[in-house]
Design an enzyme around this catalytic site. Structure first.
Site, mmCIF file in Angstrom:
data_model
loop_
_atom_site.group_PDB
_atom_site.id
_atom_site.type_symbol
_atom_site.label_atom_id
_atom_site.label_comp_id
_atom_site.label_asym_id
_atom_site.label_seq_id
_atom_site.Cartn_x
_atom_site.Cartn_y
_atom_site.Cartn_z
ATOM 1 N N ASP A 91 -2.889 -1.989 -9.583
ATOM 2 C CA ASP A 91 -1.504 -2.195 -9.960
ATOM 3 C C ASP A 91 -1.446 -3.127 -11.176
ATOM 4 O O ASP A 91 -2.099 -2.851 -12.188
ATOM 5 C CB ASP A 91 -0.716 -2.719 -8.756
ATOM 6 C CG ASP A 91 0.780 -2.856 -9.000
ATOM 7 O OD1 ASP A 91 1.465 -1.820 -8.987
ATOM 8 O OD2 ASP A 91 1.251 -3.996 -9.207
ATOM 9 N N TYR A 198 7.164 -8.510 -15.166
ATOM 10 C CA TYR A 198 7.867 -7.322 -15.658
ATOM 11 C C TYR A 198 8.810 -7.674 -16.809
ATOM 12 O O TYR A 198 8.933 -6.910 -17.770
ATOM 13 C CB TYR A 198 8.674 -6.689 -14.516
ATOM 14 C CG TYR A 198 7.815 -6.043 -13.466
ATOM 15 C CD1 TYR A 198 7.384 -4.727 -13.597
ATOM 16 C CD2 TYR A 198 7.424 -6.746 -12.332
ATOM 17 C CE1 TYR A 198 6.598 -4.129 -12.630
ATOM 18 C CE2 TYR A 198 6.630 -6.161 -11.360
ATOM 19 C CZ TYR A 198 6.225 -4.847 -11.510
ATOM 20 O OH TYR A 198 5.437 -4.262 -10.555
ATOM 21 N N HIS A 259 0.043 4.305 -3.020
ATOM 22 C CA HIS A 259 -0.208 3.368 -4.124
ATOM 23 C C HIS A 259 -1.099 2.209 -3.692
ATOM 24 O O HIS A 259 -1.901 1.701 -4.485
ATOM 25 C CB HIS A 259 1.135 2.824 -4.614
ATOM 26 C CG HIS A 259 1.029 1.763 -5.653
ATOM 27 N ND1 HIS A 259 0.753 2.037 -6.975
ATOM 28 C CD2 HIS A 259 1.160 0.410 -5.573
ATOM 29 C CE1 HIS A 259 0.721 0.904 -7.667
ATOM 30 N NE2 HIS A 259 0.961 -0.095 -6.832
#
Length: 282
Positions: A91, A198, A259
């Protein structure tokens, strides 16, 4: 606890496996891989990345810009003084691993990435409606304070729910495991620090700081990409076309796996890791 002789042997081990976790995790996500890597003779470092777990949480979005994050990784490798390094990332940790290898900030022996797209491939996929729809949360995270409030609500219920999404075997992420992640996310300032990754990346993208329109250097170290195909956030298209950017690529796709690949299918991931590391010696 390991005996003192075993501990000294591990400290002196010349081969470093540096494991970088993702969002909203911390080093706990590597609990199934650390024993394997130690058995294979590696000194294993699985740090809590900036803002996660018990690591420091500097204030401000700029503190989580890519150069700062890459400098953290470089500092760890320098401190290890290993003769060779295997960089392993999932990730966000995988995104760091790609960038670190592309920029060649320190020599690497091998690169392992799990469910994290190469930046050039991700830029291509973000032009598609399918990936944009999957990446809605990136845009949502640009809002001030609201993402933190929603993720913290009801004892970080949404954090726990994110891990449970499409997990093949819920026993791999037990209630106790989910509570561990929720507890860490609820520490003062943790969610803001985690989401600032982010925010910083988006600002850098808008400013053209990720090399938009430029050809990225090829990765010249042996690379293993492990991809759980039931990834809700990242489409399978992110595994296509990688040969244009990597000299020695091994791609392993795991059908039915989410994921959270190294936690959802630890036996499969560990078997792939062991085989690949033994057939691609430093």
């Amino acid at each position: 606890m390991a005996s003192s002789s075993k501990w000294r042997w591990r400290v002196r081990a010349p081969h470093l496996a540096l494991c970088l976790h993702g969002f909203p995790e911390f080093n706990y996500s590597w609990r199934a891989q650390i024993p394997l890597l130690v058995r294979l003779g590696y000194r294993v470092w699985a740090p809590n990345l900036r803002g996660y777990g018990q690591s420091s949480r500097p204030r401000g979005v700029a503190a989580y810009a890519l150069p700062e994050l890459l400098a953290d990784v470089a500092g760890l490798i320098d401190a290890a003084q290993a003769t060779d390094t295997v960089l392993i990332g999932h990730d966000w940790g995988g995104a760091l691993a790609w960038a670190f290898a592309i920029r060649r900030q320190r020599p690497l022996a091998r690169l392992v990435v799990m469910n994290a797209p190469h930046p050039a491939i991700f830029a291509r996929e973000l032009k598609t409606w399918s990936q944009r729809r999957r990446s809605w949360y990136i845009y949502f995270f640009q809002l001030p304070w609201l993402p933190e409030v929603l993720l913290a609500a009801n004892g970080a219920r949404r954090i726990r729910g994110a891990f449970r999404s499409k997990v093949r075997d819920s026993s791999r992420l037990s209630r106790q495991d989910l509570q561990v992640y929720a507890t860490h996310a609820l520490q003062p300032g943790a969610l803001t620090a985690m989401i600032n990754w982010y925010r910083a990346a988006f600002r850098q993208l808008i400013a053209g700081g990720h090399g938009k329109g430029k050809t990225l250097p090829r990765i010249d170290v042996p690379t293993l990409l492990i991809w759980g195909e039931q990834d809700l956030a990242l489409g399978i298209g992110n595994t296509h076309g990688l040969d244009a950017y990597i000299d020695q690529l091994t791609l392993k796709r795991l059908p039915g796996v989410s994921h959270w690949v190294q936690q959802d299918a630890p036996e499969q991931v560990n078997a792939l890791l062991e085989t690949w590391l033994e057939t691609h010696p430093a």
